[in-house]
Enzyme design. Sequence first.
Site, PDB file in Angstrom:
ATOM      1  N   HIS A  88     -17.094  -3.658  16.282  1.00  0.00           N
ATOM      2  CA  HIS A  88     -16.458  -2.999  15.135  1.00  0.00           C
ATOM      3  C   HIS A  88     -17.461  -2.822  13.990  1.00  0.00           C
ATOM      4  O   HIS A  88     -17.600  -3.678  13.120  1.00  0.00           O
ATOM      5  CB  HIS A  88     -15.263  -3.857  14.685  1.00  0.00           C
ATOM      6  CG  HIS A  88     -14.376  -3.194  13.686  1.00  0.00           C
ATOM      7  ND1 HIS A  88     -13.027  -3.435  13.635  1.00  0.00           N
ATOM      8  CD2 HIS A  88     -14.628  -2.324  12.683  1.00  0.00           C
ATOM      9  CE1 HIS A  88     -12.483  -2.731  12.652  1.00  0.00           C
ATOM     10  NE2 HIS A  88     -13.448  -2.062  12.055  1.00  0.00           N
ATOM     11  N   ARG A  95     -21.179   5.256   9.410  1.00  0.00           N
ATOM     12  CA  ARG A  95     -21.040   6.303   8.373  1.00  0.00           C
ATOM     13  C   ARG A  95     -21.691   7.640   8.686  1.00  0.00           C
ATOM     14  O   ARG A  95     -21.594   8.560   7.871  1.00  0.00           O
ATOM     15  CB  ARG A  95     -21.575   5.808   7.018  1.00  0.00           C
ATOM     16  CG  ARG A  95     -20.931   4.544   6.499  1.00  0.00           C
ATOM     17  CD  ARG A  95     -19.459   4.735   6.182  1.00  0.00           C
ATOM     18  NE  ARG A  95     -18.893   3.544   5.534  1.00  0.00           N
ATOM     19  CZ  ARG A  95     -17.728   3.014   5.867  1.00  0.00           C
ATOM     20  NH1 ARG A  95     -16.986   3.550   6.814  1.00  0.00           N
ATOM     21  NH2 ARG A  95     -17.275   1.950   5.248  1.00  0.00           N
ATOM     22  N   ASN A 112      -9.891  -4.331   3.751  1.00  0.00           N
ATOM     23  CA  ASN A 112      -8.636  -4.028   4.435  1.00  0.00           C
ATOM     24  C   ASN A 112      -8.731  -4.405   5.910  1.00  0.00           C
ATOM     25  O   ASN A 112      -9.569  -3.846   6.614  1.00  0.00           O
ATOM     26  CB  ASN A 112      -8.332  -2.528   4.308  1.00  0.00           C
ATOM     27  CG  ASN A 112      -6.913  -2.213   4.703  1.00  0.00           C
ATOM     28  OD1 ASN A 112      -6.046  -3.071   4.634  1.00  0.00           O
ATOM     29  ND2 ASN A 112      -6.685  -0.999   5.146  1.00  0.00           N
ATOM     30  N   ASP A 151     -16.688  -5.660  11.306  1.00  0.00           N
ATOM     31  CA  ASP A 151     -16.106  -4.653  10.406  1.00  0.00           C
ATOM     32  C   ASP A 151     -17.098  -4.306   9.290  1.00  0.00           C
ATOM     33  O   ASP A 151     -16.718  -4.089   8.132  1.00  0.00           O
ATOM     34  CB  ASP A 151     -14.767  -5.106   9.812  1.00  0.00           C
ATOM     35  CG  ASP A 151     -13.961  -3.928   9.250  1.00  0.00           C
ATOM     36  OD1 ASP A 151     -14.442  -2.777   9.328  1.00  0.00           O
ATOM     37  OD2 ASP A 151     -12.855  -4.161   8.722  1.00  0.00           O
ATOM     38  N   PRO A 160     -12.294  -0.102   0.241  1.00  0.00           N
ATOM     39  CA  PRO A 160     -12.265  -1.428   0.845  1.00  0.00           C
ATOM     40  C   PRO A 160     -13.389  -1.583   1.864  1.00  0.00           C
ATOM     41  O   PRO A 160     -13.735  -0.620   2.546  1.00  0.00           O
ATOM     42  CB  PRO A 160     -10.896  -1.457   1.545  1.00  0.00           C
ATOM     43  CG  PRO A 160     -10.625  -0.026   1.883  1.00  0.00           C
ATOM     44  CD  PRO A 160     -11.298   0.809   0.824  1.00  0.00           C
ATOM     45  N   GLY A 161     -13.939  -2.778   1.951  1.00  0.00           N
ATOM     46  CA  GLY A 161     -14.928  -3.037   2.990  1.00  0.00           C
ATOM     47  C   GLY A 161     -16.120  -3.819   2.489  1.00  0.00           C
ATOM     48  O   GLY A 161     -16.429  -3.808   1.295  1.00  0.00           O
TER      49      GLY A 161
HETATM   50  O1  DOR Z   1     -12.108  -2.690   4.669  1.00  0.00           O
HETATM   51  C1  DOR Z   1     -12.136  -1.797   5.499  1.00  0.00           C
HETATM   52  N1  DOR Z   1     -13.082  -0.845   5.470  1.00  0.00           N
HETATM   53  N2  DOR Z   1     -11.187  -1.743   6.437  1.00  0.00           N
HETATM   54  C2  DOR Z   1     -11.073  -0.695   7.267  1.00  0.00           C
HETATM   55  O2  DOR Z   1     -10.187  -0.706   8.094  1.00  0.00           O
HETATM   56  C3  DOR Z   1     -11.977   0.474   7.151  1.00  0.00           C
HETATM   57  C4  DOR Z   1     -13.256   0.069   6.548  1.00  0.00           C
HETATM   58  C5  DOR Z   1     -14.101   1.227   6.098  1.00  0.00           C
HETATM   59  O3  DOR Z   1     -14.256   2.198   6.839  1.00  0.00           O
HETATM   60  O4  DOR Z   1     -14.672   1.131   5.009  1.00  0.00           O
END
Ligand code: DOR
Length: 441
Positions: free
Chosen positions: A62, A66, A282, A309, A327-328
């Site tokens: 995962h 980008r 997220n 992630d 988020p991320g």
């Molecule tokens: O925090 C997150 N970022 N959760 C996700 O499911 C997508 C990801 C993102 O692509 O930045």
Amino acid sequence: MTTPALLIRGAAPYGEEPADVLVADGLIAAVGVEAAGHPAAADATVLDASGLMLLPGLVDLHTHLREPGREDAETVETGSRAAALGGYTAVFAMPNTDPVADTAGVVEQVFRLGAAVGLVDVHPIGAVTVGRKGERLAELTAMATSAAQVRVFSDDGDCVSDALLMRRALEYVKSFDGVIAQHAQEPRLTVGAQMHEGDWSARLGMTGWPAVAEEAIIARDCLLTDHVGSRLHVCHVSTAGSVQVLAAAKARGTAVTAEVTPHHLILTDARAEGYDPVFKVNPPLRTDTDVAAVRQALADGTIDIVATDHAPHAQQDKECEWDHASPGMLGLQTALSVVIETMVHTGALDWRGVARVLSENPARIGGLTDQGRPVAVGEPANLVLVDPEARWTVRGAELASLSANTPFEGVELPGRVVTTLLRGRPTVLDGVLVDPAGAGA
Ligand code: DOR
């Protein structure tokens, strides 16, 4: 170009008895006393690896790379660099790019970019639905039969919330032993959600993301998977309730696997206190109870793997108001260290366990036959050497990723990746990236 043979001296496979390992022609040619006496050892480059752990190269199921579309946040090349430095030899790239990886053309583009960079094997994940819009199925078979041979499909970032579409997707992938990787988030229960719904969200006045929104989708999808006789993978499991749902499904034989992220193993929702969006993710960071539950589940196999992630975001998308921030969090270069801190140092996993959750199981779930293999004669030499005693301080600006959004800025973590080998070729040597073209980096 053939890679010279390598004689790795004195590393400890899986942290067990130190042994010499000879790597030649991309394979493990000999292990133990035979290694030094093997004919290929005569002109081999010798690597002194005493005190280091030898593990199969890590596999990330995962990753967000980008590219195409947000090359200001990460590219296949910069993400591959971060992956190799983090000890990875293969990554699966999520399809929430622009354009979305929902056709054979886009997945082949990502696959070819990865192969051209040559630092890790890049396996594109295909979108489940066209444009990840959740309206109609993408051409899953066309992606599966493309040069990228896609086996994992996901609308990650969004949930496949329509039960009928999810059922159809599960049915489709059966014909080529594919898997649907679900981002479990019931959308109606999470409208406007900014962080975990609990004491902290109440105190901070932020809209909550309740645990049940994750748990309800996992329960539904496990039932659908049973009904259809297919294979489900659950992305970034974050709650104690999800662990219970998964344990019950596994006990009755559901073909479900699950991942936890490094950040959900170590950080909690209390981090939102300062409104620093670097902690926005997220699914959101949860409570101490959830952290304890996902650690236990990883130790006992209810959760199968750690997946990063890895979610790079450009500065303007992170350094803004919490509500507007993307988020991320970055993960590729810190994942192994976080697993050592949370699972090895606590006695929850030994090094065999680390190999299982960071390499063997993710390779198996993703359908790879040449990664996540044992450290044994005849196997592909996808390997990582780790110094378990080293400690390092994370600095976002020094990471190979194009973005700097690490939640561990200034934090000291254990374990350092010393060398990574991709089919016997060093991609990282003594902690430094080795350019595949031989130019250095
Ligand atoms: O925090 C997150 N970022 N959760 C996700 O499911 C997508 C990801 C993102 O692509 O930045």
